[in-house]
Design an enzyme around this catalytic site. Structure first.
Site, PDB file in Angstrom:
ATOM      1  N   ARG A 228       0.842  -1.195   0.000  1.00 39.63           N
ATOM      2  CA  ARG A 228       0.000   0.000   0.000  1.00 39.63           C
ATOM      3  C   ARG A 228       0.878   1.246   0.000  1.00 39.63           C
ATOM      4  O   ARG A 228       1.932   1.280   0.620  1.00 39.63           O
ATOM      5  CB  ARG A 228      -0.905   0.040   1.240  1.00 39.63           C
ATOM      6  CG  ARG A 228      -2.256  -0.642   1.067  1.00 39.63           C
ATOM      7  CD  ARG A 228      -3.165   0.161   0.142  1.00 39.63           C
ATOM      8  NE  ARG A 228      -4.417  -0.509  -0.128  1.00 39.63           N
ATOM      9  CZ  ARG A 228      -4.636  -1.354  -1.121  1.00 39.63           C
ATOM     10  NH1 ARG A 228      -3.659  -1.677  -1.933  1.00 39.63           N
ATOM     11  NH2 ARG A 228      -5.828  -1.867  -1.316  1.00 39.63           N
ATOM     12  N   GLU A 256       4.890  11.582  -6.611  1.00 39.66           N
ATOM     13  CA  GLU A 256       5.655  12.581  -7.363  1.00 39.66           C
ATOM     14  C   GLU A 256       7.093  12.699  -6.864  1.00 39.66           C
ATOM     15  O   GLU A 256       7.999  13.040  -7.626  1.00 39.66           O
ATOM     16  CB  GLU A 256       4.968  13.947  -7.274  1.00 39.66           C
ATOM     17  CG  GLU A 256       3.670  14.021  -8.071  1.00 39.66           C
ATOM     18  CD  GLU A 256       3.103  15.428  -8.081  1.00 39.66           C
ATOM     19  OE1 GLU A 256       3.813  16.359  -7.624  1.00 39.66           O
ATOM     20  OE2 GLU A 256       1.962  15.602  -8.542  1.00 39.66           O
ATOM     21  N   HIS A 269      -0.082   0.648  -9.598  1.00 42.48           N
ATOM     22  CA  HIS A 269      -1.039  -0.080  -8.757  1.00 42.48           C
ATOM     23  C   HIS A 269      -1.686  -1.234  -9.521  1.00 42.48           C
ATOM     24  O   HIS A 269      -2.913  -1.350  -9.594  1.00 42.48           O
ATOM     25  CB  HIS A 269      -2.108   0.874  -8.223  1.00 42.48           C
ATOM     26  CG  HIS A 269      -2.866   0.300  -7.057  1.00 42.48           C
ATOM     27  ND1 HIS A 269      -3.949   0.923  -6.485  1.00 42.48           N
ATOM     28  CD2 HIS A 269      -2.694  -0.858  -6.350  1.00 42.48           C
ATOM     29  CE1 HIS A 269      -4.430   0.196  -5.481  1.00 42.48           C
ATOM     30  NE2 HIS A 269      -3.673  -0.888  -5.383  1.00 42.48           N
TER      31      HIS A 269
END
Length: 392
Positions: A228, A256, A269
């Protein structure tokens, strides 16, 4: 018919299961439940009619669990549904951490003119890597995904050391006996050439791997986060990379702060993004939702205790309440005072909440109407629901 509201693209296998079991999907009716994948529910208004939220996936940080718990809304996930998919991406990432495959592909594609075969052969030395065999992999979190990763790494001839603070009998059965059990996270960090993290994102686990943890890793180690975003402090990881304390960082969560860094590989993801994982997770989610709405059984809840008992009476009453003393005696007394015989009573608690499931055969319409309103008035009762056994 019962309306289920969906977000995101839910596999047809899950949706078909619901429709064949008498549910409608995304109609104008007030929804009884929400089925989603990655939609951020923290920004959504959740109708008072909703009784359950089910995520077709393992993580649930996109769901306001605390708020929903106070409202008596059961939140489910589907642990293990995408475990194999995430395992495979983790193994692929291990290989990318050992071999500069991404750069080598770019070099091969950019080579133009003359004898291409000769030029690539002459210059391939710049893309020399290392082998995984004989290296040590540290696995933090030995649940559905972590255990699969650990076992597969053994088959790659790696030495594997694992740590899981919640290590139990089920976990022990899942992992190979040749996997070393660390007594602390520090032990894993200090011994491993590669570290992969497979734990849920909770308030407690935010930045589980931060600057202090990174300082304890072996010089030149690789870090993988397929779990995660937020588990790893990406700014701290970037600093460790810049200081050559960390050799490479591979994550499935864009940030970023990491963009265009030569020692970072980011995937968008895609850990659970396989046809098989999406089908499996959606079907698990649909079955768990149907089970709860029709029988009161709770399986794979993240905010309330699981109760999964055979429904062998004509009726059930499910009572979600706070986990405080004297609740069971109050509930039992209430039924007795109203002449309702309890055939079976099941109760479980987890943290601040508890769930009581009462099985009944003789239950008049008048009693049913009264029980719903009167039970809700007992202090610390959050929600009461009645269930009818259609097969009785």
């Amino acid at each position: 018919m019962t309306n289920i509201k969906t977000y995101n693209a839910i596999s047809a296998k899950g949706l078909n299961y619901l429709t064949t079991h008498g549910y409608e999907i995304d109609t104008t009716e007030e929804p009884k439940a929400i089925l989603l994948r990655s939609q951020n529910l923290h920004q959504e208004t959740i109708a008072d009619s909703v009784r359950a939220v089910v995520r077709a996936g393992a993580g649930f940080n996109n769901i306001p669990v605390d708020e929903l718990s106070k409202r008596g809304i059961v939140v489910f996930n589907t642990p293990g549904g995408n475990a194999n998919a995430v395992k495979e991406l983790t193994i692929a990432s291990l290989i990318l951490a050992a071999r500069p495959v991404v750069g080598a592909i770019g070099f091969a594609n950019e080579t133009r003119g003359g004898d291409v075969s000769l030029r690539t052969e002459v210059n391939k030395g710049g893309y020399r890597g290392t082998e995984l065999a004989g290296k040590t992999l540290g696995v933090i979190g030995l649940g559905n995904v972590g255990s699969k990763v650990a076992n597969t790494a053994l088959a790659l001839d790696m030495d594997v050391i694992g740590y899981d603070p919640g290590l139990n009998a089920n976990t022990a059965w899942r992992i190979d006996r040749h996997i070393a059990h660390a007594k602390s996270v520090d032990e894993v960090l200090q011994q491993s050439d590669y570290v992969t993290v497979h734990i849920p994102l909770t308030e407690k686990n935010k930045f589980f791997i931060a600057a202090d943890s990174l300082s304890k890793m072996k010089p030149g180690a690789a870090l993988l986060n397929m779990s995660r975003g937020g588990i790893v402090d990406d700014l701290a990881a970037k600093a460790a990379l810049d200081q050559d304390k960390l050799r490479v960082y591979i994550t499935d969560f864009a940030d970023e702060a990491l963009f265009d860094h030569p020692k970072v590989i980011i995937t968008p993801h895609i850990g659970g993004s396989t046809v098989e994982a999406e089908d499996t997770s959606a079907l698990m989610a649909a079955r768990q939702l149907d089970t709860y709405l029709t029988t009161g059984n709770i399986v794979n809840s993240v905010n309330y205790p699981d109760i999964n008992e055979p429904f062998v009476t004509k009726y059930r009453v499910g009572i979600i309440h706070e986990n405080v003393p004297n609740m069971i005696s109050q509930i039992s007394k209430f039924f007795g005072d109203n002449g309702i015989n309890i055939e079976q009573l099941s109760n479980r608690a987890v943290g601040a909440y508890a769930y009581t499931l009462v099985a009944i055969n003789d239950f008049t319409d008048e009693q049913q109407a009264y029980v719903k309103t009167a039970l809700d008035e007992i202090p610390h009762v959050i929600l009461t629901r009645r269930y009818l056994n259609e097969d009785y």
